[in-house]
Design a protein around this motif. Sequence first.
Motif, PDB file in Angstrom:
ATOM      1  N   ILE A 303       0.859  -1.181   0.000  1.00 23.39           N
ATOM      2  CA  ILE A 303       0.000   0.000   0.000  1.00 23.39           C
ATOM      3  C   ILE A 303       0.897   1.233   0.000  1.00 23.39           C
ATOM      4  O   ILE A 303       0.683   2.167  -0.762  1.00 23.39           O
ATOM      5  N   ILE A 304       1.926   1.211   0.844  1.00 21.68           N
ATOM      6  CA  ILE A 304       3.000   2.194   0.825  1.00 21.68           C
ATOM      7  C   ILE A 304       4.293   1.388   0.826  1.00 21.68           C
ATOM      8  O   ILE A 304       4.562   0.644   1.756  1.00 21.68           O
ATOM      9  N   ARG A 305       5.107   1.528  -0.204  1.00 18.95           N
ATOM     10  CA  ARG A 305       6.311   0.719  -0.346  1.00 18.95           C
ATOM     11  C   ARG A 305       7.208   0.852   0.883  1.00 18.95           C
ATOM     12  O   ARG A 305       7.425   1.953   1.396  1.00 18.95           O
ATOM     13  N   ASP A 306       7.722  -0.288   1.347  1.00 16.67           N
ATOM     14  CA  ASP A 306       8.597  -0.394   2.519  1.00 16.67           C
ATOM     15  C   ASP A 306       7.898  -0.044   3.832  1.00 16.67           C
ATOM     16  O   ASP A 306       8.527  -0.110   4.891  1.00 16.67           O
ATOM     17  N   ARG A 307       6.629   0.339   3.782  1.00 17.43           N
ATOM     18  CA  ARG A 307       5.954   0.763   5.003  1.00 17.43           C
ATOM     19  C   ARG A 307       4.679  -0.025   5.308  1.00 17.43           C
ATOM     20  O   ARG A 307       4.506  -0.537   6.400  1.00 17.43           O
ATOM     21  N   LEU A 308       3.793  -0.089   4.346  1.00 15.83           N
ATOM     22  CA  LEU A 308       2.479  -0.679   4.590  1.00 15.83           C
ATOM     23  C   LEU A 308       2.168  -1.705   3.515  1.00 15.83           C
ATOM     24  O   LEU A 308       2.177  -1.377   2.318  1.00 15.83           O
ATOM     25  N   HIS A 309       1.886  -2.950   3.948  1.00 16.52           N
ATOM     26  CA  HIS A 309       1.625  -4.044   3.017  1.00 16.52           C
ATOM     27  C   HIS A 309       0.348  -4.771   3.422  1.00 16.52           C
ATOM     28  O   HIS A 309      -0.059  -4.737   4.591  1.00 16.52           O
ATOM     29  N   PHE A 310      -0.260  -5.442   2.448  1.00 17.41           N
ATOM     30  CA  PHE A 310      -1.471  -6.211   2.725  1.00 17.41           C
ATOM     31  C   PHE A 310      -1.344  -7.602   2.124  1.00 17.41           C
ATOM     32  O   PHE A 310      -0.595  -7.836   1.169  1.00 17.41           O
ATOM     33  N   PHE A 311      -2.110  -8.523   2.694  1.00 22.35           N
ATOM     34  CA  PHE A 311      -2.209  -9.877   2.156  1.00 22.35           C
ATOM     35  C   PHE A 311      -3.598 -10.410   2.482  1.00 22.35           C
ATOM     36  O   PHE A 311      -4.053 -10.305   3.631  1.00 22.35           O
ATOM     37  N   VAL A 312      -4.295 -10.962   1.490  1.00 26.13           N
ATOM     38  CA  VAL A 312      -5.619 -11.554   1.705  1.00 26.13           C
ATOM     39  C   VAL A 312      -5.679 -12.888   0.975  1.00 26.13           C
ATOM     40  O   VAL A 312      -5.030 -13.089  -0.059  1.00 26.13           O
ATOM     41  N   THR A 313      -6.459 -13.795   1.531  1.00 25.99           N
ATOM     42  CA  THR A 313      -6.636 -15.084   0.885  1.00 25.99           C
ATOM     43  C   THR A 313      -8.004 -15.662   1.227  1.00 25.99           C
ATOM     44  O   THR A 313      -8.592 -15.337   2.267  1.00 25.99           O
ATOM     45  N   TYR A 314      -8.477 -16.514   0.337  1.00 24.15           N
ATOM     46  CA  TYR A 314      -9.748 -17.230   0.538  1.00 24.15           C
ATOM     47  C   TYR A 314      -9.561 -18.636   0.002  1.00 24.15           C
ATOM     48  O   TYR A 314      -9.005 -18.852  -1.083  1.00 24.15           O
ATOM     49  N   GLU A 315     -10.002 -19.628   0.791  1.00 26.48           N
ATOM     50  CA  GLU A 315      -9.988 -21.015   0.332  1.00 26.48           C
ATOM     51  C   GLU A 315     -11.321 -21.669   0.673  1.00 26.48           C
ATOM     52  O   GLU A 315     -11.957 -21.320   1.681  1.00 26.48           O
ATOM     53  N   ALA A 316     -11.715 -22.615  -0.159  1.00 25.87           N
ATOM     54  CA  ALA A 316     -13.010 -23.274   0.024  1.00 25.87           C
ATOM     55  C   ALA A 316     -12.887 -24.757  -0.270  1.00 25.87           C
ATOM     56  O   ALA A 316     -12.013 -25.198  -1.022  1.00 25.87           O
ATOM     57  N   LYS A 317     -13.784 -25.519   0.336  1.00 25.40           N
ATOM     58  CA  LYS A 317     -13.952 -26.941   0.065  1.00 25.40           C
ATOM     59  C   LYS A 317     -15.416 -27.186  -0.268  1.00 25.40           C
ATOM     60  O   LYS A 317     -16.299 -26.766   0.483  1.00 25.40           O
ATOM     61  N   ASP A 318     -15.691 -27.869  -1.346  1.00 21.46           N
ATOM     62  CA  ASP A 318     -17.035 -28.323  -1.702  1.00 21.46           C
ATOM     63  C   ASP A 318     -16.956 -29.827  -1.937  1.00 21.46           C
ATOM     64  O   ASP A 318     -16.407 -30.280  -2.947  1.00 21.46           O
ATOM     65  N   PHE A 319     -17.498 -30.579  -0.991  1.00 20.62           N
ATOM     66  CA  PHE A 319     -17.352 -32.037  -1.024  1.00 20.62           C
ATOM     67  C   PHE A 319     -18.706 -32.728  -1.095  1.00 20.62           C
ATOM     68  O   PHE A 319     -19.683 -32.277  -0.503  1.00 20.62           O
ATOM     69  N   ILE A 320     -18.752 -33.816  -1.831  1.00 23.20           N
ATOM     70  CA  ILE A 320     -19.746 -34.872  -1.647  1.00 23.20           C
ATOM     71  C   ILE A 320     -18.956 -36.057  -1.112  1.00 23.20           C
ATOM     72  O   ILE A 320     -18.124 -36.630  -1.804  1.00 23.20           O
ATOM     73  N   VAL A 321     -19.195 -36.408   0.134  1.00 23.74           N
ATOM     74  CA  VAL A 321     -18.338 -37.351   0.858  1.00 23.74           C
ATOM     75  C   VAL A 321     -18.922 -38.764   0.763  1.00 23.74           C
ATOM     76  O   VAL A 321     -20.086 -38.976   1.106  1.00 23.74           O
ATOM     77  N   PRO A 322     -18.139 -39.726   0.311  1.00 21.01           N
ATOM     78  CA  PRO A 322     -18.651 -41.101   0.209  1.00 21.01           C
ATOM     79  C   PRO A 322     -18.766 -41.754   1.576  1.00 21.01           C
ATOM     80  O   PRO A 322     -17.936 -41.550   2.462  1.00 21.01           O
ATOM     81  N   GLU A 323     -19.809 -42.547   1.758  1.00 21.12           N
ATOM     82  CA  GLU A 323     -20.015 -43.312   2.986  1.00 21.12           C
ATOM     83  C   GLU A 323     -20.543 -44.692   2.617  1.00 21.12           C
ATOM     84  O   GLU A 323     -20.996 -44.918   1.484  1.00 21.12           O
ATOM     85  N   MET A 324     -20.507 -45.593   3.584  1.00 22.30           N
ATOM     86  CA  MET A 324     -21.001 -46.945   3.369  1.00 22.30           C
ATOM     87  C   MET A 324     -21.794 -47.380   4.597  1.00 22.30           C
ATOM     88  O   MET A 324     -21.258 -47.443   5.711  1.00 22.30           O
ATOM     89  N   VAL A 325     -23.087 -47.628   4.413  1.00 25.82           N
ATOM     90  CA  VAL A 325     -23.913 -48.201   5.473  1.00 25.82           C
ATOM     91  C   VAL A 325     -23.745 -49.708   5.381  1.00 25.82           C
ATOM     92  O   VAL A 325     -24.037 -50.309   4.335  1.00 25.82           O
ATOM     93  N   THR A 326     -23.236 -50.298   6.449  1.00 30.83           N
ATOM     94  CA  THR A 326     -22.812 -51.697   6.361  1.00 30.83           C
ATOM     95  C   THR A 326     -23.538 -52.586   7.363  1.00 30.83           C
ATOM     96  O   THR A 326     -23.840 -52.177   8.480  1.00 30.83           O
TER      97      THR A 326
END
Length: 991
Positions: A303-326
């Motif tokens: 944002i200001i060189r050598d003085r003010l910096h930023f970092f942002v991130t976003y991560e996601a998981k979208d799952f269909i999870v396998p199961e077994m009724v036994t």
Amino acid sequence: MKQRNRTTAFRPNRRLLSCALASCLAMAAPQVMAQSTSATLRGAVTADSTITVTNVDTGLTRTAKATNGSYNIGGLPPGTYRIDVNAGGQTSSRAVTLAVGQTATLNLQDAPPVSAPAADATNLDTVRVTAPMLVETRTSEVATYVSNKQIELLPQNSRNFLAFADTVPGMRFVTSGNGNESQLRSGAQGASQINVFIDGVGQKNYVTPGGITGQDDSRGNPFPQLAIGEYKVITSNYKAEYDQISSAAVTAVTRSGTNDFSGSFIWDRYSDNWREPTPGEEAAGRKSEETTEQYGVAFGGPIIRDRLHFFVTYEAKDFIVPEMVTRPNNTGHVNIPANILAQYGPTSRPFDQDVYFGKLSWQASDEHLVEFSARVREEVGILDVGGVNAQSAATALNNDEKRYDLRSLYSAETWMNDAHLTFEESSYNPSPLVNAPIIRYTARNQANDGDITLLNTGGGGSFQDKGQKGWGLQNDFTWYGWQDHTVKAGVKYKDVELTAFQQFPPNPRYIYDVAVNPGQPYRIEYTTARVGRTPFVESGNKQFGLYIQDDWQVNEKLTLNMGIRWDYEDMGAYKDYVLDPAIATALRGWTNIQNTDYDIENYISDGGNRKSDKDNFAPRLGFSYDLAGDQRHVIFGGIGRSYDRNLFDYMAREFYGGAFTTYTINFPDVNHPCNPSPTCIPFNPALLTPEGLAAFAAANPTAGGEVNLLSNDLETPYSDQFSIGMRNTFTVWGHDWNTSATVAHIRAKEGIYFRLGNRYPGGSFRDPAFPNATWGRQPWGQAIPGYGSLILGQNGIESKLNSLLLSVDKPYTEQSPWGVTLAYTYSDAKENRVNASNGETYVFDYPDAGDTFYLSNGVPKHRLVATGIYGLPWDVTLSAKLILESPTPRSATNCFDAPSNDNCFFDPYERSETIGFKQFDIALQKVWDTGTDLKFKVRADLINAFNWRNWTDFDDWRGAPGVANPNFGQRTGNGILWPTRTFKLSFGFDW
């Protein structure tokens, strides 16, 4: 019900220690957290030198003058630095890379210039590319680093940054079933005993198991992997700045913005079409539906060189999870109705997670760095599907978390102050997906002495609402002004509100015997709220901690680390609890316990006879001895104590036990006879309705149900740790290889457990009619007059671990683009309650935990993890990971070697196979450099490349007295640990 907080501990004379600790901490009066992520650079230098270090990415600068031929510069965020040494008007420069939490030694008195001293951007880039990583050898800790290269390149399928910790000797990343829950464990202790520090802030879960917030029953990630730079794993003998831990510490640093705008995007995917079927799916002739998508984006810059910096991130998981009724094992004799059989087979459930992270870094001056970071985690999913739970018996999970951290790091020439102001809020809320009665189908086992659950359907069986919310203030002060000493002192205060609610079962449970009458239940179980009691517990929790430690460089070879830590916790829900006077009167008048192995007065709380423990003093002493003074051959060791804490989930059981009355109504049949009583009646169809159950409760009032009581003198769980080892650096084929060999002993004590307080008349735990019995015949029918059973909570779980930890590491660098790691662990692990390392907290087979130690069910004796990264031509990178384990001991009850069924005993065993778990993963990544600032990459991961099957179902019955079970230890079912061979494809780009 509202109350406050508490902790417990050890017993030395406190007065002298308190005075010494308080006087040493007087200089550290400000507040907030540990500098466990900042690096320190020190060493020898020409007497009149001035040393300036500059971060080549952010411009952060620190300057120090030599003191008696040495220098010490702390508070350095991990990264690459140019070091300028000015002496006699001449300047020489060199570059190094510092790791998270590292104390690196670099002697500069004879340092030749390796780059021009100019500070232009071009030179900084050159420095960054060629800077070597300094290796920390002069530490007493049993510690290993996980690099950014390993996180970026090693094969994986979870994007959980903690998964790479299992490349460290003594660590295991344990995934249950098909990945429903992932936990990090170390040694013979469970996941709840670890702590993870992110940017110096502990992520401890104060309420539920799992070690850190959000990991109980979750497939999710605790932190976006794109935001993690690197981390350090300390398996024992950590310094005094680490708290609320008795197992392993993980200290990670997050990425920050730099003077260049940069970003990343990642997306990966696999589905059931991209993996091999499980044995259960093969038998069913079809696969469970599965889709796994993980994606994320990160962006940072100035944002200001050598003085003010930023970092942002976003991560996601979208799952269909396998199961077994036994269908359960050992049910071949049962004629299961078609409507139940139709519900066995492959099924699936959803899971979704979103994690956000942002960070602002402001270099207010050359001395002052201010950072603010925020993380938000949101996830929803479905639990409790699979096994004997049909899709309708599912539980919906909401698991949310927020954490904020404001940090101030001020560095002067001879001292540094690191302060954090934090806020946290997390909630864990499983509830029935379908709000309907629970239907359980059972059948009699072949011995005709018990029931096997065939299927659960109807509504979900869990309803909980648990969480923590509050703020914290910590401060660490470091002083370099005393020659050859680095003195660090800290203070911590947290004010966190803990909440807990649970109801089991949340809806009536109707139990059917399919062989007798599949259309009519033989038992009903349900709960009703007790008048005047609330099942929701809310407790103020105040935590206070102090520590001081000294890293004393006695001479060029010997370094000592001496420290002491003191922690105090006030938990109102425990300390201020008042037992219902009617229950207290019933207990005091209960003749069965007047002459038994415990004093009931030690469990009856009147709101004033419980104290918060003030004796949690944890001394720590370590050393390192550099044999030649060149950091290539170092002997190190240490001894120390570390305190953890009691989970609020356990401390709140006094409320859970009294908040609901549990009704059990029996309808007698040929398999379930009972004597006529108010709870043993002919079948009444009206009891299949809510109105009928309410009428039954009104017509059969009870004073109360089960009673849970905690000891009035609970102590804090802790571990005593001892280690001795040697680190070496060897040059082989022109490359430096780092090795470490450590022998460690860890003794963990005072884990909390719950035992049966019921006794037969006369006070015995076993039925007096069978005087020789040492197993079974517990006094379950001998309840408190007018109430249910008595459950007592107290300290007593212990574990013992002797281990050999071996590691070999050839780091991956730009100059030498290949790397290898080997981590071998030998563990001799014991525990005095079988399955304690897996989270078991109940002891009902014996009157108490006792002092007999068994094989730990959570630790394989041998474990080897090998990784490799190799840079191929055309910007292609090949990586691989191999895990081999000997069989993990399994629980077993030994009746074969007993004279009768009344004399059985716990007898865990190891299966005879050499290999109990094996998995080989491989990944191939190709990067296209466009010649601009944009790079594209494609990656393929092949997880469990050889489709090795790690079986989970075995016959653990040793046999009846004198009659061996010929199938003991043999495989009984198709259950395996996931994954099967899975192909995963990833795309991404960096700019």
